[in-house]
Design a protein around this motif. Sequence first.
Motif, short mmCIF file in Angstrom:
data_model
loop_
_atom_site.label_atom_id
_atom_site.label_comp_id
_atom_site.label_asym_id
_atom_site.label_seq_id
_atom_site.Cartn_x
_atom_site.Cartn_y
_atom_site.Cartn_z
N GLU A 23 0.83 -1.21 0.00
CA GLU A 23 0.00 0.00 0.00
C GLU A 23 0.86 1.26 0.00
OE1 GLU A 23 -3.36 0.31 -0.09
OE2 GLU A 23 -3.63 -1.86 -0.25
N VAL A 59 -2.85 5.64 11.11
CA VAL A 59 -4.27 5.36 10.93
C VAL A 59 -4.50 4.54 9.67
CG1 VAL A 59 -6.53 6.41 10.50
CG2 VAL A 59 -5.02 7.36 12.25
N ARG A 60 -3.87 4.94 8.58
CA ARG A 60 -4.03 4.20 7.32
C ARG A 60 -3.49 2.78 7.45
NH1 ARG A 60 -1.71 5.55 1.44
NH2 ARG A 60 -0.08 4.35 2.32
N GLN A 62 -3.36 0.95 10.18
CA GLN A 62 -4.32 0.16 10.96
C GLN A 62 -5.51 -0.25 10.10
OE1 GLN A 62 -4.00 -1.26 13.73
NE2 GLN A 62 -2.26 -0.21 14.60
N GLU A 63 -5.96 0.64 9.22
CA GLU A 63 -7.07 0.30 8.32
C GLU A 63 -6.68 -0.84 7.38
OE1 GLU A 63 -7.89 4.02 6.41
OE2 GLU A 63 -8.98 4.81 8.14
N VAL A 64 -5.48 -0.78 6.83
CA VAL A 64 -5.00 -1.85 5.94
C VAL A 64 -4.93 -3.17 6.70
CG1 VAL A 64 -3.00 -2.68 4.64
CG2 VAL A 64 -3.75 -0.32 4.38
N ASN A 66 -6.45 -4.08 9.52
CA ASN A 66 -7.78 -4.55 9.93
C ASN A 66 -8.53 -5.17 8.76
OD1 ASN A 66 -7.39 -3.77 12.56
ND2 ASN A 66 -8.40 -1.79 12.30
N ARG A 67 -8.38 -4.60 7.59
CA ARG A 67 -9.07 -5.10 6.41
C ARG A 67 -8.52 -6.46 5.97
NH1 ARG A 67 -8.00 -0.99 2.96
NH2 ARG A 67 -6.33 -2.07 1.91
#
Length: 98
Positions: A23, A59-60, A62-64, A66-67
């Motif tokens: 990412e 934050v980004r 953690q989003e990656v 978690n997804r």
Amino acid sequence: MKRVFSSFNQTAVYHARNLLQAEGIPALIRNAILSSAMGELPPAECQSELWVLEDADEVRAQEVLNRRIAGPEWACACGERLGPQFTQCWRCGAERRG
């Protein structure tokens, strides 16, 4: 730098790093070789840790994670059910869509 993931399972930590790098999020693994010191050091100190280099990426990242790591199972067209960490079916080799 911010820690975004840790585990005693080095494969999971390296997988998480690869997800972030895919990412475009630069990341660093720390304590990768401390598992051999467990018993001499407290176990919590021996986990491999994944850190993002830029605080703004936390934050980004953690989003990656978690997804891809904590997301739902997915079903391949061949009928096999796979965990969220897998991007390819082990049975037929098909790539996950979406």
